[in-house]
Design a protein around this motif. Sequence first.
Motif, PDB file in Angstrom:
ATOM      1  N   LEU A  62      34.058 -11.412 -29.978  1.00 16.86           N
ATOM      2  CA  LEU A  62      34.420 -10.050 -28.677  1.00 16.86           C
ATOM      3  C   LEU A  62      33.321  -9.492 -28.440  1.00 16.86           C
ATOM      4  O   LEU A  62      33.209  -9.050 -27.195  1.00 16.86           O
ATOM      5  N   LYS A  63      32.497  -9.069 -29.511  1.00 14.63           N
ATOM      6  CA  LYS A  63      31.211  -7.413 -29.612  1.00 14.63           C
ATOM      7  C   LYS A  63      30.611  -7.961 -28.142  1.00 14.63           C
ATOM      8  O   LYS A  63      29.985  -7.488 -27.989  1.00 14.63           O
ATOM      9  N   GLU A  64      29.921  -9.484 -28.164  1.00  9.18           N
ATOM     10  CA  GLU A  64      29.041 -10.110 -27.622  1.00  9.18           C
ATOM     11  C   GLU A  64      29.675  -9.345 -25.764  1.00  9.18           C
ATOM     12  O   GLU A  64      28.550  -9.753 -25.698  1.00  9.18           O
ATOM     13  N   LEU A  65      30.583 -10.707 -25.856  1.00  6.70           N
ATOM     14  CA  LEU A  65      31.336 -10.402 -24.195  1.00  6.70           C
ATOM     15  C   LEU A  65      31.193  -9.224 -23.939  1.00  6.70           C
ATOM     16  O   LEU A  65      31.265  -8.388 -22.388  1.00  6.70           O
ATOM     17  N   GLU A  66      32.256  -8.075 -25.214  1.00  7.85           N
ATOM     18  CA  GLU A  66      31.916  -7.131 -24.561  1.00  7.85           C
ATOM     19  C   GLU A  66      30.755  -6.365 -23.484  1.00  7.85           C
ATOM     20  O   GLU A  66      30.967  -5.078 -23.125  1.00  7.85           O
ATOM     21  N   GLU A  67      29.667  -6.383 -25.200  1.00  5.10           N
ATOM     22  CA  GLU A  67      28.266  -5.564 -24.370  1.00  5.10           C
ATOM     23  C   GLU A  67      27.398  -5.746 -23.666  1.00  5.10           C
ATOM     24  O   GLU A  67      26.938  -5.475 -23.498  1.00  5.10           O
ATOM     25  N   LEU A  68      27.985  -7.780 -23.408  1.00  2.00           N
ATOM     26  CA  LEU A  68      27.334  -7.394 -21.906  1.00  2.00           C
ATOM     27  C   LEU A  68      28.436  -7.937 -20.620  1.00  2.00           C
ATOM     28  O   LEU A  68      27.866  -7.962 -19.949  1.00  2.00           O
ATOM     29  N   GLY A  69      29.087  -6.813 -20.961  1.00  2.00           N
ATOM     30  CA  GLY A  69      29.827  -6.690 -19.860  1.00  2.00           C
ATOM     31  C   GLY A  69      30.988  -7.376 -19.491  1.00  2.00           C
ATOM     32  O   GLY A  69      31.590  -7.565 -18.221  1.00  2.00           O
ATOM     33  N   TYR A  70      31.044  -8.854 -19.821  1.00  2.00           N
ATOM     34  CA  TYR A  70      32.262  -9.879 -19.229  1.00  2.00           C
ATOM     35  C   TYR A  70      33.664  -9.318 -19.893  1.00  2.00           C
ATOM     36  O   TYR A  70      34.426  -9.945 -19.248  1.00  2.00           O
ATOM     37  N   ILE A  71      33.876  -8.345 -21.064  1.00  2.00           N
ATOM     38  CA  ILE A  71      35.797  -8.159 -21.326  1.00  2.00           C
ATOM     39  C   ILE A  71      35.299  -6.780 -21.370  1.00  2.00           C
ATOM     40  O   ILE A  71      34.259  -5.725 -21.413  1.00  2.00           O
ATOM     41  N   GLU A  72      36.543  -6.710 -21.567  1.00  2.00           N
ATOM     42  CA  GLU A  72      36.574  -4.890 -21.598  1.00  2.00           C
ATOM     43  C   GLU A  72      38.338  -4.798 -22.900  1.00  2.00           C
ATOM     44  O   GLU A  72      39.291  -5.382 -22.396  1.00  2.00           O
ATOM     45  N   ARG A  73      37.920  -3.971 -23.839  1.00  2.00           N
ATOM     46  CA  ARG A  73      39.085  -3.912 -24.898  1.00  2.00           C
ATOM     47  C   ARG A  73      39.643  -3.115 -24.752  1.00  2.00           C
ATOM     48  O   ARG A  73      39.437  -1.732 -24.775  1.00  2.00           O
ATOM     49  N   ASN A  74      40.914  -2.712 -24.685  1.00  2.00           N
ATOM     50  CA  ASN A  74      41.688  -1.659 -25.041  1.00  2.00           C
ATOM     51  C   ASN A  74      42.756  -1.146 -25.957  1.00  2.00           C
ATOM     52  O   ASN A  74      43.966  -2.553 -25.550  1.00  2.00           O
ATOM     53  N   ARG A  75      42.289  -0.561 -27.087  1.00  2.00           N
ATOM     54  CA  ARG A  75      43.782  -0.726 -28.229  1.00  2.00           C
ATOM     55  C   ARG A  75      44.350   0.152 -27.572  1.00  2.00           C
ATOM     56  O   ARG A  75      44.708   1.201 -27.555  1.00  2.00           O
ATOM     57  N   ILE A  76      45.700   0.179 -28.125  1.00  2.96           N
ATOM     58  CA  ILE A  76      46.029  -0.097 -27.518  1.00  2.96           C
ATOM     59  C   ILE A  76      47.590   0.644 -28.754  1.00  2.96           C
ATOM     60  O   ILE A  76      47.730   0.145 -29.725  1.00  2.96           O
TER      61      ILE A  76
END
Length: 96
Positions: A62-76
Amino acid sequence: MDDKILIDYCLVSKTLIEDRLVSPKAKALYAILCNWPHGYDCSLKNLSDEMRSGKESVSDLLKELEELGYIERNRIRGPDGRYDITKYSVFTKPSH
């Protein structure tokens, strides 16, 4: 096109598939995120179960995808102030 064919497939970004910076396991996780319906519980436990991998391994993907800009996580946060759910935005191209 046959309706059955449409039901049996999900769309995955060609940009991501061709991106050599993205590991094969991260591509698989991205496909899983694209396949799950909106509002599905994408908890680390559920993702780990689906990937048949440990939570730490899936967290790294998940961190890999986030760092490469393919996903964004929003913790609620829930009413008690602790993080309750995580919402994912999935992009067809890197967001940055």
